[in-house]
Structure formats: structure tokens, C-alpha cells
Design a protein around this motif. Structure first.
Motif, PDB file in Angstrom:
ATOM      1  N   GLN A  24     -19.779  18.386 -15.182  1.00  0.00           N
ATOM      2  CA  GLN A  24     -19.367  17.365 -16.160  1.00  0.00           C
ATOM      3  C   GLN A  24     -20.509  16.395 -16.442  1.00  0.00           C
ATOM      4  O   GLN A  24     -21.077  15.824 -15.506  1.00  0.00           O
ATOM      5  CB  GLN A  24     -18.138  16.590 -15.647  1.00  0.00           C
ATOM      6  N   ALA A 123      -2.417  17.514 -17.254  1.00  0.00           N
ATOM      7  CA  ALA A 123      -3.156  16.960 -18.400  1.00  0.00           C
ATOM      8  C   ALA A 123      -2.381  17.127 -19.703  1.00  0.00           C
ATOM      9  O   ALA A 123      -2.314  16.211 -20.516  1.00  0.00           O
ATOM     10  CB  ALA A 123      -4.530  17.617 -18.496  1.00  0.00           C
ATOM     11  N   PHE A 127      -0.839  12.945 -19.282  1.00  0.00           N
ATOM     12  CA  PHE A 127      -2.173  12.391 -19.003  1.00  0.00           C
ATOM     13  C   PHE A 127      -2.150  10.866 -18.875  1.00  0.00           C
ATOM     14  O   PHE A 127      -2.660  10.301 -17.905  1.00  0.00           O
ATOM     15  CB  PHE A 127      -3.120  12.812 -20.144  1.00  0.00           C
ATOM     16  N   GLU A 309      -7.420  20.614 -14.299  1.00  0.00           N
ATOM     17  CA  GLU A 309      -6.470  19.490 -14.254  1.00  0.00           C
ATOM     18  C   GLU A 309      -7.017  18.369 -13.358  1.00  0.00           C
ATOM     19  O   GLU A 309      -6.847  17.189 -13.648  1.00  0.00           O
ATOM     20  CB  GLU A 309      -5.110  19.967 -13.724  1.00  0.00           C
ATOM     21  N   ASP A 312      -9.620  16.486 -15.370  1.00  0.00           N
ATOM     22  CA  ASP A 312      -8.992  15.581 -16.337  1.00  0.00           C
ATOM     23  C   ASP A 312      -8.328  14.395 -15.640  1.00  0.00           C
ATOM     24  O   ASP A 312      -8.342  13.276 -16.171  1.00  0.00           O
ATOM     25  CB  ASP A 312      -7.930  16.334 -17.157  1.00  0.00           C
ATOM     26  N   ARG A 315     -10.674  11.448 -15.160  1.00  0.00           N
ATOM     27  CA  ARG A 315     -10.865  10.585 -16.348  1.00  0.00           C
ATOM     28  C   ARG A 315      -9.599   9.792 -16.661  1.00  0.00           C
ATOM     29  O   ARG A 315      -9.672   8.647 -17.107  1.00  0.00           O
ATOM     30  CB  ARG A 315     -11.257  11.428 -17.562  1.00  0.00           C
ATOM     31  N   ALA A 316      -8.443  10.422 -16.415  1.00  0.00           N
ATOM     32  CA  ALA A 316      -7.186   9.725 -16.706  1.00  0.00           C
ATOM     33  C   ALA A 316      -7.054   8.491 -15.822  1.00  0.00           C
ATOM     34  O   ALA A 316      -6.752   7.397 -16.302  1.00  0.00           O
ATOM     35  CB  ALA A 316      -6.002  10.675 -16.486  1.00  0.00           C
ATOM     36  N   ALA A 323      -6.558  11.905 -23.496  1.00  0.00           N
ATOM     37  CA  ALA A 323      -6.197  13.275 -23.109  1.00  0.00           C
ATOM     38  C   ALA A 323      -6.975  14.306 -23.920  1.00  0.00           C
ATOM     39  O   ALA A 323      -7.584  15.230 -23.353  1.00  0.00           O
ATOM     40  CB  ALA A 323      -4.698  13.487 -23.284  1.00  0.00           C
ATOM     41  N   SER A 326     -10.732  14.370 -23.028  1.00  0.00           N
ATOM     42  CA  SER A 326     -10.990  14.884 -21.689  1.00  0.00           C
ATOM     43  C   SER A 326     -10.765  16.391 -21.625  1.00  0.00           C
ATOM     44  O   SER A 326     -11.604  17.142 -21.100  1.00  0.00           O
ATOM     45  CB  SER A 326     -10.112  14.179 -20.658  1.00  0.00           C
ATOM     46  N   ILE A 327      -9.643  16.826 -22.174  1.00  0.00           N
ATOM     47  CA  ILE A 327      -9.322  18.259 -22.115  1.00  0.00           C
ATOM     48  C   ILE A 327     -10.417  19.054 -22.836  1.00  0.00           C
ATOM     49  O   ILE A 327     -10.893  20.081 -22.331  1.00  0.00           O
ATOM     50  CB  ILE A 327      -7.920  18.520 -22.713  1.00  0.00           C
ATOM     51  N   THR A 330     -13.650  19.077 -20.695  1.00  0.00           N
ATOM     52  CA  THR A 330     -13.494  19.949 -19.523  1.00  0.00           C
ATOM     53  C   THR A 330     -13.521  21.415 -19.958  1.00  0.00           C
ATOM     54  O   THR A 330     -14.201  22.250 -19.337  1.00  0.00           O
ATOM     55  CB  THR A 330     -12.158  19.640 -18.805  1.00  0.00           C
ATOM     56  N   ASN A 331     -12.795  21.717 -21.029  1.00  0.00           N
ATOM     57  CA  ASN A 331     -12.749  23.105 -21.509  1.00  0.00           C
ATOM     58  C   ASN A 331     -14.144  23.595 -21.898  1.00  0.00           C
ATOM     59  O   ASN A 331     -14.532  24.724 -21.578  1.00  0.00           O
ATOM     60  CB  ASN A 331     -11.818  23.220 -22.721  1.00  0.00           C
TER      61      ASN A 331
END
Ligand code: NAD
Length: 338
Positions: A24, A123, A127, A309, A312, A315-316, A323, A326-327, A330-331
Motif C-alpha cells: 500500500q 468493507a 465501512f 478487508e 480497508d 483506513r476505515a 469506502a 479504499s476498496i 486495495t484492489n
């Protein structure tokens, strides 16, 4: 300044979360906690992850094994903005006071009780509820798989009632002591299994009944799903909805993927680390509507679906992204999506 992340417990889940955190751009993995100098401790060193001893009495064992320690887990927790606890079920609860003593927010895994934490997390499901919470539980592999499926169905069609039979792997590939070895166990034999109530930690008002079995398999879980919807879309519309989600993979008709073995082969062929499958794998052909009843089969890779998850959830909790951001991040970094 990037988020300083510590991972305490470097086993099946912890080593995967550590690798994902290291990818990340907004996070730095400051170290991993280990109880003993085994092959996974060596792997941490090989990966350049600072190694911290969880048990002070065992520091000598690391010295004897020639593994350099950066310090103790307590020092790692003090230096971290957040700690991901990936210790075996129940040990996370024991560690809570350590995290509290250092005012370090903590993520726990699905093996811990829901009442240990302020919020249980998925997430796609909830989230925002984790923002500013001190103790957050990333729900189990099965609950993660169900939450990802039920969130879009609930939003798009409304869910009157979900009924799920979870055919669960007896143990992970490296868990040589688990079973059954030659049986099919109703597990738990009483209904409902804990999975339905666990889904309610994410969606409190959702009506869901779950039944569990355990079988002599190690690769993945399989869910047989029936959801009574509040409307009557056709199967193609449901397929399209599920295909639009970023952590659900619709196994194409004709792909020749008939089970978990072929799915793992598919993941290996595509160069996935550890043959991990972070997405729910839904058999496209199984998606069927009978009136307002949706039916489908999905496979869940227990060792890896919770990994994005956890990223995420970091960050949450710290409120550094919403959301969607972040998703997506991450993806992208993990290259999620076949
Ligand atoms: P694991 O046994 O593979 O790894 C746990 C690691 O923590 C091991 O390396 C162990 O040596 C270490 N450890 C033990 N006590 C420790 C301590 N006091 N301090 C630091 N490290 C310690 O377990 P796992 O499968 O990764 O499970 C971890 C958690 O994730 C559990 O809550 C589990 O329920 C949950 N989970 C597991 C899976 C799965 O399929 N493996 C899936 C989803 C969630």
C-alpha cells in the motif's frame, strides 16, 4: 506520513496481511510479531520485515536460530498507528489490554468474539461504522463471503430472508491436526450455526438462517445459498449485479472450473501469490431465480478473502479514505479481480 502498521501474529492470515500492507502506498509495515523462530519467522526476515518477539522469555531462541530481532511486540505496538492482531482465536482477546495500554487501535480477526470489539467490519457492508473505533473485528472468511454477496442484493432488491448451508473445509492445508479425515459432519449439529448471527454483526436487521457442515477438504469452503428477495429480477440481472461488484468473481460458464481444486489451479496459473483467491467465486450457471427465490453456489478461499478487508479496515479506523477510495486502492495494489 504513511500509516505505521504492525502485524501481531504472522501465521496464515498475518503473513498475507503483512504482504498486502507492504504493497500500500499510504502504509508502512513497521514489523511483525512472532512467538517462535520457525520458517515463517525466517520468511519475515527474508521479506525485510522487522521481527518482534511476542514472548520475552523466548528471545534467546531467536538468537540461537540466528534470526535478528528488532525488539519486543510491546515496542512494536508502541511505535504503531494501528496493530493488526492475527493471532489464533482467543489470543487476540488476551492481547487487547496490551493495545489499550499503548493507546494503539487494533484490528482483530473473525476467531474473536464479536463482543470483544466496538465494531465488526466488512468493507462492502459497513465501512463507515469503523471510523474512530479503537477495537474492530474483521469478520471471518465465511461471514466476509456472505456479507459481500448480501450487501448488493439487499441494496438492489431487498432481502426477505437468506438461508445458507455452509460446507466448510476441515482445516487449512498446513493444519495437519484438523479433520474430519473420512466423514461429513453436521457442524454444529444444532441450528442455526454461528454464521447467521455473525452476519447480523454487519447487517443487524437482515433475516438469515445458516447451517454448517465440515468435510474432509482443505482448499476452500462452499456455500449453497438461497435468498428470498423482495422483488423478482431475472437471473441475468442478478448475474450482472454480482459481476459489477469488485470482490465477486463470476466463474464463466464453460470455463471448466468445477470445484475448489480447479479454482486453485486457475489462481496458480494466473500467478496469484500462494494461489490466493481474494474474491467470492460464484458459479455463473448456478445463479437461478424461482419466483422471488435466488439460488447459487459460491466458493470462499478461507485463507485469503479477509486480507483486503483488513487493509480497508485500517483506513476505515483511521479515517484516511472513504469506502470507495479504499476498496479501489486495495484492489489496484493487490491486483484483485480476475
Ligand atoms: P495461524 O495459527 O495460522 O496463525 C497465528 C499465528 O500467531 C501463528 O504464527 C502463531 O505462532 C502466532 N501466535 C500465537 N500466539 C501469539 C502471540 N501471543 N503473539 C503473537 N503471535 C502469536 O492462525 P490463522 O489461521 O492465521 O488465524 C488467525 C485468526 O484469523 C483467527 O482469529 C482465525 O479465526 C482468523 N481467521 C482464520 C482463517 C483461516 O482460514 N485460517 C480465515 C479467516 C479468519
Amino acid at each position: 506520513m504513511s500509516i505505521q502498521v504492525a502485524v501481531n501474529g504472522y501465521g496464515t492470515i498475518g503473513k498475507r496481511v503483512a504482504d498486502a500492507v507492504a504493497l500500500q502506498p499510504d502504509m508502512e509495515l513497521i514489523g511483525v510479531g512472532k512467538t517462535r523462530p520457525n520458517h515463517e519467522a525466517e520468511l519475515a526476515i527474508e521479506n525485510g520485515y522487522p521481527l518482534y518477539a511476542a514472548i520475552e522469555d523466548r528471545i534467546d531462541l531467536f538468537d540461537e536460530a540466528g534470526l535478528e530481532l528488532a525488539g519486543t511486540v510491546e515496542e512494536m505496538v508502541e511505535a504503531a498507528d494501528i496493530v493488526v492482531d492475527a493471532c489464533p482465536s482467543g489470543i487476540g482477546a488476551d492481547n487487547k489490554s496490551l493495545y489499550e495500554a499503548h493507546d494503539t487501535p487494533a484490528l482483530y480477526q473473525g476467531g474473536e468474539d464479536a463482543d470483544l470489539v466496538d465494531v465488526s467490519f466488512n468493507a462492502r457492508g459497513n465501512f463507515d461504522e469503523a471510523t474512530s473505533a479503537d477495537h474492530v473485528r474483521v469478520v471471518s472468511c465465511n461471514t466476509t463471503g456472505l456479507s459481500r454477496l448480501l450487501a448488493p442484493l439487499q441494496e438492489e432488491y431487498g432481502v426477505e430472508k437468506a438461508r445458507v448451508t455452509l460446507v466448510r473445509r476441515g482445516g487449512d492445508p498446513a493444519q495437519t491436526g484438523r479433520g474430519p479425515i473420512n466423514d461429513i459432519l453436521p457442524n454444529p449439529v444444532s441450528l442455526p450455526s454461528h454464521h447467521g448471527p455473525d452476519v447480523n454483526t454487519i447487517f443487524p436487521d437482515l433475516a438469515i438462517d445458516t447451517l454448517g457442515l465440515k468435510v474432509p477438504a482443505t482448499l476452500m469452503h462452499t456455500h449453497s445459498v438461497n435468498v428470498t428477495l423482495e422483488s423478482t429480477p431475472d437471473a441475468d440481472a442478478v448475474r450482472e449485479l454480482l459481476d459489477e461488484q469488485t470482490r465477486t468473481f463470476l466463474i464463466p460458464e464453460g470455463a471448466g472450473i468445477d470445484g475448489a481444486g480447479a479454482l486453485k489451479e486457475f489462481a496458480m496459473d494466473r500467478g496469484r501469490p500462494r494461489a490466493d483467491i481474494w474474491e467470492n467465486c460464484i458459479w455463473s450457471e448456478s445463479v437461478s431465480m424461482e419466483g422471488s427465490d435466488l439460488y447459487l453456489f459460491q466458493a470462499i478461499h478461507q485463507e485469503s478473502d479477509v486480507v483486503p478487508e483488513n487493509v480497508d479496515a485500517i483506513r476505515a479506523v483511521l479515517g484516511t479514505a472513504d469506502a470507495a477510495e479504499s476498496i479501489e486502492r486495495t484492489n489496484e495494489t493487490m491486483e484483485i479481480g480476475f
